[in-house]
Design a protein around this motif. Structure first.
Motif, PDB file in Angstrom:
ATOM      1  N   GLU A 121      28.070  27.057 -19.797  1.00 31.64           N
ATOM      2  CA  GLU A 121      27.742  27.783 -18.613  1.00 31.64           C
ATOM      3  C   GLU A 121      28.536  27.164 -17.492  1.00 31.64           C
ATOM      4  N   GLU A 122      28.504  26.058 -17.299  1.00 30.01           N
ATOM      5  CA  GLU A 122      29.311  25.548 -16.279  1.00 30.01           C
ATOM      6  C   GLU A 122      30.896  26.018 -16.308  1.00 30.01           C
ATOM      7  N   ALA A 123      31.262  26.100 -17.504  1.00 33.45           N
ATOM      8  CA  ALA A 123      32.782  26.600 -17.500  1.00 33.45           C
ATOM      9  C   ALA A 123      32.812  27.984 -17.185  1.00 33.45           C
ATOM     10  N   LEU A 124      31.844  28.529 -17.604  1.00 34.34           N
ATOM     11  CA  LEU A 124      32.035  30.363 -17.345  1.00 34.34           C
ATOM     12  C   LEU A 124      31.812  30.405 -15.721  1.00 34.34           C
ATOM     13  N   MET A 125      31.015  29.728 -15.198  1.00 30.97           N
ATOM     14  CA  MET A 125      30.752  29.919 -13.688  1.00 30.97           C
ATOM     15  C   MET A 125      31.866  29.021 -12.908  1.00 30.97           C
ATOM     16  N   GLY A 126      32.507  28.266 -13.436  1.00 28.97           N
ATOM     17  CA  GLY A 126      33.520  27.574 -12.546  1.00 28.97           C
ATOM     18  C   GLY A 126      32.951  26.251 -11.958  1.00 28.97           C
ATOM     19  N   HIS A 127      31.949  25.880 -12.125  1.00 30.08           N
ATOM     20  CA  HIS A 127      31.339  24.782 -11.330  1.00 30.08           C
ATOM     21  C   HIS A 127      31.800  23.477 -11.603  1.00 30.08           C
ATOM     22  N   ALA A 128      31.961  22.572 -10.826  1.00 27.18           N
ATOM     23  CA  ALA A 128      32.610  21.434 -10.831  1.00 27.18           C
ATOM     24  C   ALA A 128      32.153  20.369 -12.024  1.00 27.18           C
ATOM     25  N   SER A 129      30.571  20.769 -12.152  1.00 29.48           N
ATOM     26  CA  SER A 129      29.953  19.724 -13.151  1.00 29.48           C
ATOM     27  C   SER A 129      28.741  20.389 -13.656  1.00 29.48           C
ATOM     28  N   PRO A 130      28.060  19.983 -14.758  1.00 27.58           N
ATOM     29  CA  PRO A 130      26.806  20.375 -15.414  1.00 27.58           C
ATOM     30  C   PRO A 130      25.798  20.306 -14.530  1.00 27.58           C
ATOM     31  N   ALA A 131      25.751  19.140 -13.553  1.00 23.73           N
ATOM     32  CA  ALA A 131      24.590  18.935 -12.783  1.00 23.73           C
ATOM     33  C   ALA A 131      24.613  20.062 -11.553  1.00 23.73           C
ATOM     34  N   CYS A 132      25.829  20.585 -11.037  1.00 23.52           N
ATOM     35  CA  CYS A 132      25.693  21.753 -10.149  1.00 23.52           C
ATOM     36  C   CYS A 132      25.197  23.073 -10.714  1.00 23.52           C
ATOM     37  N   THR A 133      25.419  23.223 -11.892  1.00 21.33           N
ATOM     38  CA  THR A 133      25.029  24.475 -12.671  1.00 21.33           C
ATOM     39  C   THR A 133      23.403  24.238 -12.600  1.00 21.33           C
ATOM     40  N   LEU A 134      23.059  23.097 -13.160  1.00 18.37           N
ATOM     41  CA  LEU A 134      21.551  22.662 -13.297  1.00 18.37           C
ATOM     42  C   LEU A 134      20.847  22.794 -12.064  1.00 18.37           C
ATOM     43  N   ASP A 135      21.464  22.379 -10.978  1.00 17.71           N
ATOM     44  CA  ASP A 135      20.795  22.644  -9.518  1.00 17.71           C
ATOM     45  C   ASP A 135      20.609  24.101  -9.145  1.00 17.71           C
ATOM     46  N   LEU A 136      21.482  24.953  -9.607  1.00 23.83           N
ATOM     47  CA  LEU A 136      21.251  26.203  -9.096  1.00 23.83           C
ATOM     48  C   LEU A 136      20.138  26.916 -10.096  1.00 23.83           C
ATOM     49  N   TYR A 137      20.478  26.575 -11.391  1.00 20.17           N
ATOM     50  CA  TYR A 137      19.692  27.435 -12.728  1.00 20.17           C
ATOM     51  C   TYR A 137      18.668  26.761 -13.284  1.00 20.17           C
ATOM     52  N   ALA A 138      18.234  25.300 -13.156  1.00 13.80           N
ATOM     53  CA  ALA A 138      17.323  24.564 -13.801  1.00 13.80           C
ATOM     54  C   ALA A 138      15.894  25.325 -14.279  1.00 13.80           C
ATOM     55  N   ALA A 139      15.715  26.316 -13.409  1.00  7.79           N
ATOM     56  CA  ALA A 139      14.463  27.009 -13.726  1.00  7.79           C
ATOM     57  C   ALA A 139      14.511  28.028 -14.870  1.00  7.79           C
TER      58      ALA A 139
END
Length: 83
Positions: free
Chosen positions: A48-66
């Motif tokens: 998901e991080e790669a698909l969304m172009g986020h800098a790290s998995p942490a960034c993805t989790l910050d936005l979508y952890a819920a």
């Protein structure tokens, strides 16, 4: 093929949105829907991080952890078993 201007793209978006019943939906909202549905379907956070172009998995989790299934389930049991 020539690059499109934002105005021509947005005009086409408004027509598409009206035809599809998406009036009032911003194009960027589809990005969040895409990520949310992927994570709810148990997609790997690194993918998901790669698909969304986020800098790290942490960034993805910050936005979508819920939306990641079972993130909160079992935490209490793990801590209690540790004690």
């Amino acid at each position: 093929m020539h690059p499109r201007t934002y105005q021509s793209w947005y005009r086409d978006w408004l027509k598409f949105a009206a035809d599809a019943g998406f009036e009032g939906v911003r194009p960027y909202a589809l990005r969040h829907i895409f990520a949310t549905l992927n994570l709810a379907s148990r997609e790997n956070i690194r993918t998901e991080e790669a698909l969304m172009g986020h800098a790290s998995p942490a960034c993805t989790l910050d936005l979508y952890a819920a939306y990641v299934p079972n993130t909160g389930i079992g935490i209490g049991k793990r801590y209690m078993s540790f004690l």
